[in-house]
Design a protein around this motif. Structure first.
Motif, PDB file in Angstrom:
ATOM      1  N   VAL A   1       0.728  -1.961  12.887  1.00 23.17           N
ATOM      2  CA  VAL A   1       2.062  -1.472  13.224  1.00 23.17           C
ATOM      3  C   VAL A   1       2.552  -0.516  12.127  1.00 23.17           C
ATOM      4  CG1 VAL A   1       4.467  -2.143  13.596  1.00 23.17           C
ATOM      5  CG2 VAL A   1       2.622  -3.531  14.566  1.00 23.17           C
ATOM      6  N   PHE A   2       2.368  -0.913  10.873  1.00 24.03           N
ATOM      7  CA  PHE A   2       2.773  -0.048   9.757  1.00 24.03           C
ATOM      8  C   PHE A   2       2.010   1.275   9.801  1.00 24.03           C
ATOM      9  CE2 PHE A   2       2.070   1.519   5.416  1.00 24.03           C
ATOM     10  CZ  PHE A   2       3.384   1.735   5.026  1.00 24.03           C
ATOM     11  N   ALA A   3       0.736   1.246  10.134  1.00 24.81           N
ATOM     12  CA  ALA A   3      -0.079   2.454  10.150  1.00 24.81           C
ATOM     13  C   ALA A   3       0.435   3.466  11.170  1.00 24.81           C
ATOM     14  CB  ALA A   3      -1.535   2.100  10.429  1.00 24.81           C
ATOM     15  N   VAL A   4       0.847   2.993  12.353  1.00 28.38           N
ATOM     16  CA  VAL A   4       1.384   3.910  13.367  1.00 28.38           C
ATOM     17  C   VAL A   4       2.674   4.557  12.858  1.00 28.38           C
ATOM     18  CG1 VAL A   4       2.406   4.044  15.678  1.00 28.38           C
ATOM     19  CG2 VAL A   4       0.309   2.742  15.312  1.00 28.38           C
ATOM     20  N   GLY A   5       3.561   3.751  12.267  1.00 30.55           N
ATOM     21  CA  GLY A   5       4.800   4.290  11.729  1.00 30.55           C
ATOM     22  C   GLY A   5       4.577   5.210  10.556  1.00 30.55           C
ATOM     23  N   ARG A   6       3.609   4.881   9.716  1.00 28.76           N
ATOM     24  CA  ARG A   6       3.338   5.727   8.553  1.00 28.76           C
ATOM     25  C   ARG A   6       2.918   7.120   8.986  1.00 28.76           C
ATOM     26  NH1 ARG A   6      -1.216   4.781   3.727  1.00 28.76           N
ATOM     27  NH2 ARG A   6      -0.626   6.644   2.548  1.00 28.76           N
ATOM     28  N   GLU A   7       2.081   7.221  10.013  1.00 33.00           N
ATOM     29  CA  GLU A   7       1.650   8.534  10.485  1.00 33.00           C
ATOM     30  C   GLU A   7       2.787   9.281  11.167  1.00 33.00           C
ATOM     31  OE1 GLU A   7      -2.055  10.560  12.934  1.00 33.00           O
ATOM     32  OE2 GLU A   7      -1.724   8.398  13.076  1.00 33.00           O
ATOM     33  N   ALA A   8       3.628   8.546  11.909  1.00 38.74           N
ATOM     34  CA  ALA A   8       4.712   9.199  12.656  1.00 38.74           C
ATOM     35  C   ALA A   8       5.826   9.695  11.746  1.00 38.74           C
ATOM     36  CB  ALA A   8       5.281   8.228  13.688  1.00 38.74           C
ATOM     37  N   PHE A   9       6.118   8.952  10.662  1.00 42.06           N
ATOM     38  CA  PHE A   9       7.274   9.260   9.822  1.00 42.06           C
ATOM     39  C   PHE A   9       6.912   9.675   8.398  1.00 42.06           C
ATOM     40  CE2 PHE A   9       8.652   5.771  12.768  1.00 42.06           C
ATOM     41  CZ  PHE A   9       9.346   6.596  13.648  1.00 42.06           C
ATOM     42  N   ALA A  10       5.612   9.891   8.146  1.00 40.31           N
ATOM     43  CA  ALA A  10       5.149  10.282   6.807  1.00 40.31           C
ATOM     44  C   ALA A  10       5.633   9.292   5.751  1.00 40.31           C
ATOM     45  CB  ALA A  10       5.603  11.697   6.453  1.00 40.31           C
ATOM     46  N   THR A  11       5.536   8.015   6.065  1.00 41.33           N
ATOM     47  CA  THR A  11       5.984   6.963   5.147  1.00 41.33           C
ATOM     48  C   THR A  11       5.089   6.927   3.911  1.00 41.33           C
ATOM     49  OG1 THR A  11       6.673   5.673   7.073  1.00 41.33           O
ATOM     50  CG2 THR A  11       6.515   4.505   4.971  1.00 41.33           C
ATOM     51  N   ARG A  12       5.701   6.830   2.749  1.00 45.00           N
ATOM     52  CA  ARG A  12       4.945   6.803   1.500  1.00 45.00           C
ATOM     53  C   ARG A  12       4.161   5.493   1.379  1.00 45.00           C
ATOM     54  NH1 ARG A  12      10.012   8.079  -0.264  1.00 45.00           N
ATOM     55  NH2 ARG A  12      10.134   6.104  -1.421  1.00 45.00           N
ATOM     56  N   ALA A  13       3.013   5.577   0.755  1.00 49.00           N
ATOM     57  CA  ALA A  13       2.132   4.415   0.639  1.00 49.00           C
ATOM     58  C   ALA A  13       2.804   3.271  -0.113  1.00 49.00           C
ATOM     59  CB  ALA A  13       0.832   4.815  -0.061  1.00 49.00           C
ATOM     60  N   GLU A  14       3.659   3.605  -1.103  1.00 48.82           N
ATOM     61  CA  GLU A  14       4.306   2.550  -1.890  1.00 48.82           C
ATOM     62  C   GLU A  14       5.335   1.752  -1.090  1.00 48.82           C
ATOM     63  OE1 GLU A  14       6.191   6.523  -3.254  1.00 48.82           O
ATOM     64  OE2 GLU A  14       4.209   5.761  -2.652  1.00 48.82           O
ATOM     65  N   ARG A  15       5.673   2.220   0.115  1.00 48.38           N
ATOM     66  CA  ARG A  15       6.593   1.477   0.967  1.00 48.38           C
ATOM     67  C   ARG A  15       5.896   0.364   1.752  1.00 48.38           C
ATOM     68  NH1 ARG A  15      11.051   0.463   0.123  1.00 48.38           N
ATOM     69  NH2 ARG A  15      11.445   0.072   2.324  1.00 48.38           N
ATOM     70  N   ARG A  16       4.574   0.317   1.674  1.00 52.07           N
ATOM     71  CA  ARG A  16       3.825  -0.631   2.495  1.00 52.07           C
ATOM     72  C   ARG A  16       4.211  -2.079   2.199  1.00 52.07           C
ATOM     73  NH1 ARG A  16      -0.508  -3.535   1.114  1.00 52.07           N
ATOM     74  NH2 ARG A  16      -1.834  -4.419   2.788  1.00 52.07           N
ATOM     75  N   GLU A  17       4.143  -2.497   0.934  1.00 53.40           N
ATOM     76  CA  GLU A  17       4.412  -3.884   0.604  1.00 53.40           C
ATOM     77  C   GLU A  17       5.848  -4.297   0.933  1.00 53.40           C
ATOM     78  OE1 GLU A  17       2.358  -6.229  -0.124  1.00 53.40           O
ATOM     79  OE2 GLU A  17       0.661  -4.831  -0.037  1.00 53.40           O
ATOM     80  N   PRO A  18       6.882  -3.520   0.544  1.00 48.16           N
ATOM     81  CA  PRO A  18       8.250  -3.895   0.944  1.00 48.16           C
ATOM     82  C   PRO A  18       8.418  -3.958   2.455  1.00 48.16           C
ATOM     83  CG  PRO A  18       8.297  -2.233  -0.783  1.00 48.16           C
ATOM     84  CD  PRO A  18       6.878  -2.346  -0.343  1.00 48.16           C
TER      85      PRO A  18
END
Length: 394
Positions: free
Chosen positions: A16-33
């Protein structure tokens, strides 16, 4: 193409995080929070074969309208993997989300749109404003000093007092999120992070106002910038004191950027009309359950009205048809039946409900039909209230 729609399991959170990361250019450091704060029960997702290709999140909260907390589904994380866009997956996902919100008793839904047209086609409509404004620091420095003896830096043990201050003020703001229970923005008040500050106004052992802001570097050769994330006050003395505190940075800060607040009251306090609107992204609201939404919010106690409505909602059949709207003594009820004199869509009802648009404005836009002068006046009286806005950008 066979698509499966369901809630993801806890072990599927990474996908789920991976789909959002690609869609919104989420920074890798946001993964754990992100993984620590999200509940997969709040998500719906779409699979093609074994691939997770789309997500949406609905957070159950409350949103104040007419002084009452209305059960609301806060929609976020609407994302589709690029190679599956344009195939109708997102509309189907949101239609299922609306059905699930209805089953959960979430009678309205609010979101911050990346695109207005798409959500409008699914029944969401402009509900209020999330704006960015700038104020010259020198103008704030020219305000009366207020009661500086009541001003001090916030401490971690102030968070309960800050929360209580917000809970006193929020019901008076159409659109404010009800943060009681688990939906309290601890991240906003984590003021021991880099250059983030909380100041409180405390009088008679009670916090009657607070401001949260950060300092950041700018492209100018000297000084820095300040962005106000939240300023909440229970009385005028606290407001003047906190704005003047921000003005005390005038030697280093040229302008103060303010998120969300309309600043109408501040404009009345300043010597000149210097508040600048930088930009706005209006949030959108959907009426999930029209009868439930009408019953949940508050109304002016002096208003007594009866209106016969023909409501159109192609996605939620329980909202589609003729209804009688009755308001009296601060209570509202929407019952099936009546003559259907005034025609409007669920979109138009949403803008009326939040207080964003007046009935004459909606009629001028062709969104309310067959309403005479008296019907328009009654609709305005029923949904009258302050301009809607919210602090939370989720």
């Amino acid at each position: 193409m066979d698509v499966e729609f369901r809630a993801p399991q806890p072990h599927e959170a990474e996908a789920v995080f991976a789909v959002g990361r690609e869609a919104f250019a989420t920074r890798a450091e946001r993964r754990e929070p992100w993984l620590a704060s999200k509940r997969m029960d709040d998500f719906l997702a779409a699979w093609v074969g074994e691939d997770l290709v789309a997500t949406t999140e609905v957070m159950p909260v409350g949103q104040f309208f007419g002084g009452r907390s209305v059960p609301m589904g806060a929609v976020a994380s609407v994302a589709v993997r690029p190679d599956h866009r344009g195939r109708g997956i997102a509309p189907r996902l949101l239609a299922l989300a609306v059905e699930r919100m209805h089953e959960q008793g979430l009678v309205v839904s609010t979101l911050h749109p990346a695109t207005t047209r798409f959500y409008r086609g699914l029944g969401w409509e402009i509900g209020g404003e999330y704006a960015v404004r700038r104020v010259p620091t020198a103008s704030l420095a020219g305000l009366p000093p207020g009661e500086q003896e009541c001003l001090r830096p916030g401490r971690r043990d102030d968070l309960d007092g800050v929360r209580e201050c917000y809970e006193r003020v929020a019901p008076s703001i159409n659109g404010a999120i009800d943060r009681t229970g688990t939906r309290w923005r601890v991240d906003l008040l984590t003021f021991d992070g880099p250059q983030r500050y909380l100041y409180v106004y405390e009088a008679d052992d009670r916090i009657n106002g607070y401001v949260v802001y950060d300092q950041h570097q700018t492209r100018r050769q000297w000084g820095f910038g300040i962005t106000v994330h939240e300023l909440v006050t229970a009385d005028a003395r606290a407001a003047v004191t906190l704005w003047r505190h921000l003005g005390s940075h005038v030697a280093q800060v040229e302008t103060i950027t303010v998120l969300a607040l309309p600043l109408d009251v501040l404009t009345l306090l300043l010597a000149e009309q210097v508040v600048e609107l930088v930009g706005a992204n209006h949030w959108m609201t959907r009426i999930v359950d029209a009868a439930g939404a009408v019953a949940a919010r508050g109304y002016p106690s002096s208003v007594r009205a009866e209106l016969h409505l023909q409501l159109a909602d192609r996605m939620a059949p329980w909202n589609d048809g003729r209804f009688v709207l009755r308001v009296e003594g601060g209570e509202g009820k929407l019952s099936p039946g009546g003559t259907g004199d005034v025609h409007l869509s669920v979109n138009a009802l949403a803008s009326l409900y939040t207080g964003w648009a007046t009935a004459p404005e909606l009629a001028a836009a062709g969104l309310v039909h067959h309403a005479g002068r008296l019907e328009l006046a009654d609709l305005d009286a029923v949904f009258a209230g302050p301009r809607p806005y919210l602090f939370d950008n989720y």
